[in-house]
Design a protein around this motif. Sequence first.
Motif, PDB file in Angstrom:
ATOM      1  N   SER A   1      -1.863  44.863  79.225  1.00 56.44           N
ATOM      2  CA  SER A   1      -2.311  43.754  78.387  1.00 56.44           C
ATOM      3  C   SER A   1      -2.855  44.275  77.060  1.00 56.44           C
ATOM      4  O   SER A   1      -3.551  45.285  77.014  1.00 56.44           O
ATOM      5  CB  SER A   1      -3.400  42.956  79.109  1.00 56.44           C
ATOM      6  N   PHE A   2      -2.526  43.571  75.977  1.00 57.59           N
ATOM      7  CA  PHE A   2      -3.117  43.907  74.680  1.00 57.59           C
ATOM      8  C   PHE A   2      -3.705  42.676  73.996  1.00 57.59           C
ATOM      9  O   PHE A   2      -4.339  42.773  72.957  1.00 57.59           O
ATOM     10  CB  PHE A   2      -2.089  44.563  73.758  1.00 57.59           C
ATOM     11  N   GLY A   3      -3.496  41.505  74.611  1.00 57.27           N
ATOM     12  CA  GLY A   3      -4.021  40.290  74.009  1.00 57.27           C
ATOM     13  C   GLY A   3      -3.730  39.097  74.886  1.00 57.27           C
ATOM     14  O   GLY A   3      -3.215  39.213  75.995  1.00 57.27           O
ATOM     15  N   GLY A   4      -4.057  37.924  74.364  1.00 59.91           N
ATOM     16  CA  GLY A   4      -3.886  36.687  75.116  1.00 59.91           C
ATOM     17  C   GLY A   4      -5.223  35.995  75.281  1.00 59.91           C
ATOM     18  O   GLY A   4      -6.049  35.994  74.358  1.00 59.91           O
ATOM     19  N   ASP A   5      -5.446  35.410  76.461  1.00 64.19           N
ATOM     20  CA  ASP A   5      -6.730  34.763  76.732  1.00 64.19           C
ATOM     21  C   ASP A   5      -7.862  35.699  76.337  1.00 64.19           C
ATOM     22  O   ASP A   5      -8.002  36.788  76.892  1.00 64.19           O
ATOM     23  CB  ASP A   5      -6.863  34.449  78.233  1.00 64.19           C
ATOM     24  N   SER A   6      -8.678  35.254  75.385  1.00 55.48           N
ATOM     25  CA  SER A   6      -9.728  36.147  74.890  1.00 55.48           C
ATOM     26  C   SER A   6     -11.106  35.526  75.022  1.00 55.48           C
ATOM     27  O   SER A   6     -12.052  36.199  75.424  1.00 55.48           O
ATOM     28  CB  SER A   6      -9.451  36.544  73.435  1.00 55.48           C
ATOM     29  N   TYR A   7     -11.238  34.258  74.691  1.00 55.99           N
ATOM     30  CA  TYR A   7     -12.483  33.525  74.935  1.00 55.99           C
ATOM     31  C   TYR A   7     -12.111  32.206  75.590  1.00 55.99           C
ATOM     32  O   TYR A   7     -11.163  31.532  75.162  1.00 55.99           O
ATOM     33  CB  TYR A   7     -13.240  33.279  73.631  1.00 55.99           C
ATOM     34  N   ILE A   8     -12.824  31.850  76.632  1.00 53.83           N
ATOM     35  CA  ILE A   8     -12.595  30.594  77.347  1.00 53.83           C
ATOM     36  C   ILE A   8     -13.932  29.890  77.474  1.00 53.83           C
ATOM     37  O   ILE A   8     -14.934  30.508  77.836  1.00 53.83           O
ATOM     38  CB  ILE A   8     -12.010  30.833  78.750  1.00 53.83           C
ATOM     39  N   ALA A   9     -13.961  28.595  77.182  1.00 52.54           N
ATOM     40  CA  ALA A   9     -15.156  27.793  77.409  1.00 52.54           C
ATOM     41  C   ALA A   9     -14.728  26.427  77.933  1.00 52.54           C
ATOM     42  O   ALA A   9     -13.871  25.771  77.338  1.00 52.54           O
ATOM     43  CB  ALA A   9     -15.976  27.634  76.135  1.00 52.54           C
ATOM     44  N   ALA A  10     -15.303  26.038  79.062  1.00 52.41           N
ATOM     45  CA  ALA A  10     -15.077  24.721  79.644  1.00 52.41           C
ATOM     46  C   ALA A  10     -16.398  23.964  79.577  1.00 52.41           C
ATOM     47  O   ALA A  10     -17.414  24.439  80.094  1.00 52.41           O
ATOM     48  CB  ALA A  10     -14.601  24.852  81.086  1.00 52.41           C
ATOM     49  N   ILE A  11     -16.384  22.792  78.941  1.00 55.13           N
ATOM     50  CA  ILE A  11     -17.629  22.059  78.672  1.00 55.13           C
ATOM     51  C   ILE A  11     -17.488  20.626  79.152  1.00 55.13           C
ATOM     52  O   ILE A  11     -16.479  19.968  78.863  1.00 55.13           O
ATOM     53  CB  ILE A  11     -17.955  22.066  77.158  1.00 55.13           C
ATOM     54  N   GLU A  12     -18.493  20.143  79.856  1.00 57.34           N
ATOM     55  CA  GLU A  12     -18.579  18.740  80.232  1.00 57.34           C
ATOM     56  C   GLU A  12     -19.838  18.158  79.606  1.00 57.34           C
ATOM     57  O   GLU A  12     -20.934  18.707  79.777  1.00 57.34           O
ATOM     58  CB  GLU A  12     -18.630  18.567  81.751  1.00 57.34           C
ATOM     59  N   PHE A  13     -19.681  17.040  78.891  1.00 59.34           N
ATOM     60  CA  PHE A  13     -20.818  16.451  78.186  1.00 59.34           C
ATOM     61  C   PHE A  13     -21.590  15.498  79.098  1.00 59.34           C
ATOM     62  O   PHE A  13     -21.726  14.314  78.849  1.00 59.34           O
ATOM     63  CB  PHE A  13     -20.349  15.784  76.893  1.00 59.34           C
ATOM     64  N   SER A  14     -22.087  16.099  80.178  1.00 60.13           N
ATOM     65  CA  SER A  14     -22.979  15.421  81.109  1.00 60.13           C
ATOM     66  C   SER A  14     -24.405  15.571  80.580  1.00 60.13           C
ATOM     67  O   SER A  14     -24.625  16.079  79.487  1.00 60.13           O
ATOM     68  CB  SER A  14     -22.842  16.050  82.493  1.00 60.13           C
ATOM     69  N   ASN A  15     -25.362  15.119  81.364  1.00 58.98           N
ATOM     70  CA  ASN A  15     -26.760  15.275  80.966  1.00 58.98           C
ATOM     71  C   ASN A  15     -27.520  16.003  82.076  1.00 58.98           C
ATOM     72  O   ASN A  15     -27.816  15.410  83.091  1.00 58.98           O
ATOM     73  CB  ASN A  15     -27.386  13.909  80.710  1.00 58.98           C
ATOM     74  N   PRO A  16     -27.831  17.294  81.933  1.00 57.58           N
ATOM     75  CA  PRO A  16     -27.542  18.138  80.761  1.00 57.58           C
ATOM     76  C   PRO A  16     -26.078  18.570  80.711  1.00 57.58           C
ATOM     77  O   PRO A  16     -25.329  18.394  81.673  1.00 57.58           O
ATOM     78  CB  PRO A  16     -28.456  19.347  80.998  1.00 57.58           C
ATOM     79  N   VAL A  17     -25.691  19.132  79.577  1.00 54.93           N
ATOM     80  CA  VAL A  17     -24.331  19.617  79.400  1.00 54.93           C
ATOM     81  C   VAL A  17     -24.036  20.701  80.427  1.00 54.93           C
ATOM     82  O   VAL A  17     -24.870  21.570  80.699  1.00 54.93           O
ATOM     83  CB  VAL A  17     -24.133  20.175  77.973  1.00 54.93           C
ATOM     84  N   ARG A  18     -22.862  20.634  80.997  1.00 57.57           N
ATOM     85  CA  ARG A  18     -22.406  21.646  81.952  1.00 57.57           C
ATOM     86  C   ARG A  18     -21.345  22.509  81.279  1.00 57.57           C
ATOM     87  O   ARG A  18     -20.430  21.977  80.634  1.00 57.57           O
ATOM     88  CB  ARG A  18     -21.817  20.967  83.183  1.00 57.57           C
ATOM     89  N   ALA A  19     -21.439  23.821  81.422  1.00 63.84           N
ATOM     90  CA  ALA A  19     -20.473  24.688  80.750  1.00 63.84           C
ATOM     91  C   ALA A  19     -20.280  25.992  81.511  1.00 63.84           C
ATOM     92  O   ALA A  19     -21.207  26.510  82.140  1.00 63.84           O
ATOM     93  CB  ALA A  19     -20.917  24.991  79.315  1.00 63.84           C
ATOM     94  N   MET A  20     -19.065  26.488  81.455  1.00 66.76           N
ATOM     95  CA  MET A  20     -18.695  27.802  81.965  1.00 66.76           C
ATOM     96  C   MET A  20     -17.899  28.493  80.859  1.00 66.76           C
ATOM     97  O   MET A  20     -17.221  27.829  80.064  1.00 66.76           O
ATOM     98  CB  MET A  20     -17.847  27.688  83.228  1.00 66.76           C
ATOM     99  N   ALA A  21     -17.962  29.816  80.826  1.00 69.42           N
ATOM    100  CA  ALA A  21     -17.282  30.532  79.744  1.00 69.42           C
ATOM    101  C   ALA A  21     -16.900  31.933  80.193  1.00 69.42           C
ATOM    102  O   ALA A  21     -17.286  32.395  81.283  1.00 69.42           O
ATOM    103  CB  ALA A  21     -18.166  30.594  78.497  1.00 69.42           C
ATOM    104  N   LEU A  22     -16.142  32.608  79.343  1.00 67.34           N
ATOM    105  CA  LEU A  22     -15.776  34.002  79.594  1.00 67.34           C
ATOM    106  C   LEU A  22     -15.275  34.622  78.297  1.00 67.34           C
ATOM    107  O   LEU A  22     -14.505  34.005  77.560  1.00 67.34           O
ATOM    108  CB  LEU A  22     -14.675  34.110  80.653  1.00 67.34           C
ATOM    109  N   THR A  23     -15.734  35.816  78.010  1.00 66.46           N
ATOM    110  CA  THR A  23     -15.141  36.650  76.969  1.00 66.46           C
ATOM    111  C   THR A  23     -14.416  37.757  77.705  1.00 66.46           C
ATOM    112  O   THR A  23     -15.046  38.646  78.293  1.00 66.46           O
ATOM    113  CB  THR A  23     -16.212  37.213  76.019  1.00 66.46           C
ATOM    114  N   SER A  24     -13.107  37.712  77.715  1.00 68.17           N
ATOM    115  CA  SER A  24     -12.299  38.467  78.672  1.00 68.17           C
ATOM    116  C   SER A  24     -12.666  39.942  78.752  1.00 68.17           C
ATOM    117  O   SER A  24     -12.773  40.522  79.831  1.00 68.17           O
ATOM    118  CB  SER A  24     -10.819  38.323  78.312  1.00 68.17           C
ATOM    119  N   TYR A  25     -12.869  40.573  77.611  1.00 67.70           N
ATOM    120  CA  TYR A  25     -13.077  42.015  77.544  1.00 67.70           C
ATOM    121  C   TYR A  25     -14.561  42.376  77.464  1.00 67.70           C
ATOM    122  O   TYR A  25     -14.910  43.528  77.219  1.00 67.70           O
ATOM    123  CB  TYR A  25     -12.361  42.572  76.308  1.00 67.70           C
ATOM    124  N   GLY A  26     -15.425  41.397  77.666  1.00 69.94           N
ATOM    125  CA  GLY A  26     -16.858  41.667  77.564  1.00 69.94           C
ATOM    126  C   GLY A  26     -17.377  41.380  76.173  1.00 69.94           C
ATOM    127  O   GLY A  26     -16.616  41.176  75.231  1.00 69.94           O
TER     128      GLY A  26
END
Length: 717
Positions: free
Chosen positions: A650-675
């Motif tokens: 691998s040299f590229g592709g999925d690099s930053y991922i963020a999943a956000i739900e605008f609930s109260n409070p906001v719910r979110a998960m994320a990842l920076t693939s390479y740290g």
Amino acid sequence: MLAISQLNFIKGIFSSWYSRYTSKVFPQKSFRILCFIFSVVFTLAWASPSLTLSQRTTEILWDTYGIPHIYAKDTPNAFKAFGWAQMQSHGNLLLRLYGQARGRAAEYWGEKYLESDQWVLTMKVPERSRSWYKAQTPAFRRYLDAFAAGVNAYAKEHPDLIDDEVKVVLPVKSEDVLAHLQRVLNFTFVVSPEQIAGITDAEQKPGSNGWAIAPKKSATGNAMLLANPHLPWTDLFLWYEAQINAPGIDAYGATLVGIPVLAIAFNDNLGWTHTVNTHDGWDTYQLKLADKGYRFDGQVRPFQTETLSLKIKQKDGTLREQPLIVKSSVHGPVVSEKDGKVLALRVVGLDRPGVLEQWWDMARAKNLSQFETALKRLQLPMFTVMYADRAGNIMHLFNGQVPMRQEGDFEYWQGIIPGDTSKTLWTKIHPYQDLPRVLNPKSGWLQNANDPPWTTTFPPVIKADNFPPYMAPRHMYFRAQRSAKMLAEDPKITFDEMIAYKHSTRMELADRILDDLISAAQNQGSELAKRAAKVLAAWDRQANADSKGAVLFATWAEEIDPDQAFSQPWNENSPRTTPKGLANPASAVATLEAAAAKVEKAYGNLDVAWGEVFRVRYGNVDLPANGGEGKLGIFRVLNFVPNSDGRFQSFGGDSYIAAIEFSNPVRAMALTSYGNATQPNSPHKGDQLQMFAQQKLHPVWRNMKEIKAHLAERKEL
């Protein structure tokens, strides 16, 4: 934060004071009301989580993933802390990027940076950065100064943690930040030297996925947002994840290393992501030479010429000087002179210095109206904007500075343009109201996977015929079709399902053509082709680490001509179901035989697992990969380069991922693939790669309680 007992003590004092004195000393009802209001406000101020110790000072709270949570007492200190944080995580890289943006990288580090310097200086990046700095608002100029001060303060306090060879860039100035911004946006994303040279390898282009899901489509009734840029895992393309909390802002997201504001972000009220759109913001013009100048509208104009001196560091440490002649026409700088053919380049955005402040105000916005007020400045030269908010709005904007052209369609403007007439020379861009935009479609969903804006939702809301033919092309590739299919087929999407869809490795290409290929191979193929067909028939049509048959299919797909392979080519009247079918079964089977022989020779068997051949590698981490090239119709994009052992890395592709739900409070998960760091001493270099390989995201910690529960380091500035 003050303890509950302390708050009760303060409240008790005010209650006692209020009842004892206000009615006796000041019997007036109006004054007693004012006193009551004062007591309540004072108590709430002390009780407010936003006025914790970390906002009466300025602190960086580092969590266990190496993500900085900045709590600043004011905006300048927030910028200073962000500069400090980026240095702690990416100091060597940041200084090297700023050195390149100055056009002095060859002077600092040698011959291999000469072409980079020539590009930056020919584009007049350092010179323009100085004028951009002067053009900032006084407030934002202070913010840039504070960011640079944070970079320099870290370097001064921790010289032992920075490589000696990059210290030559210090001290960093605000102009360096703006020069880097130009190099990234205008002269890498909008146009790069490779594009001018005609190097158009689709798999090496930056890409992205973005979703916005309305409450009617969400299982919980909350709007959701998916951010998912696909960039190379190196150099100026690296993402940096962070939270910035200061008076007027509490935003979480990511930016590219060296950029002082968040480029993709969300707050308690709204969020946005960007995708690389089908935006044409540059043109090369062929000039007609005459009398040491060039012809334009029937007259001969002289070139503007400037001679610069390039310094190049030699192996013995001495400097060699080399002249660089920069020639410009009315179109822009001359970028090629070969065989009497002279090309000049024109690029959008060079007169728009407010990109950073626009991003900053987007992150500060509290509703759609405020967000669009920032967007309407059109300082950002390109990128689709995908938006969602707590109120339930979702929006797709084909954002960017689109030149107003007098003639031609999108394909015409991809070629070399005659430069001898003002009819082809654009001088204005389309205003905000001219851009393709979708707000709250009936479908309840929006998507973009680097496809034109016409296919952002179905049934279509915007029609290409209503826009200039040069605005965007007309196509919908397999990854975008896969994206739309997942959204359209699920009537109510949960937060967890959105994440699962994000990690889908199913090949849309296989769903269109595999049945025909298997049938043809079984009926008219050799013994090898029939064995290959058996493997493909048992395959799950995914590119998971344990998928057997994916390597064989991908090898076959690499050899076919996509413009000739299908019996039914793509049709804009059936954009999500075409192309399909084999145009030439006999040829396809012959290609399958060749692919099968290649796979069997290289790996010993036809049903080799995908993860055995395709690897996720970063630093010293080496893991079985899942995901693949977008041209296969895979939503989870990974780009690979071959290794000497016959495998792919691998040299590229999925690099930053963020999943956000605008609930109260906001719910979110994320990842920076390479740290979230590249510094040699950092434990966060590659520390998220294991989660990436397992298709997992990490929780986003935004409130003080969560952050302190996962606190790894604390720095007060």
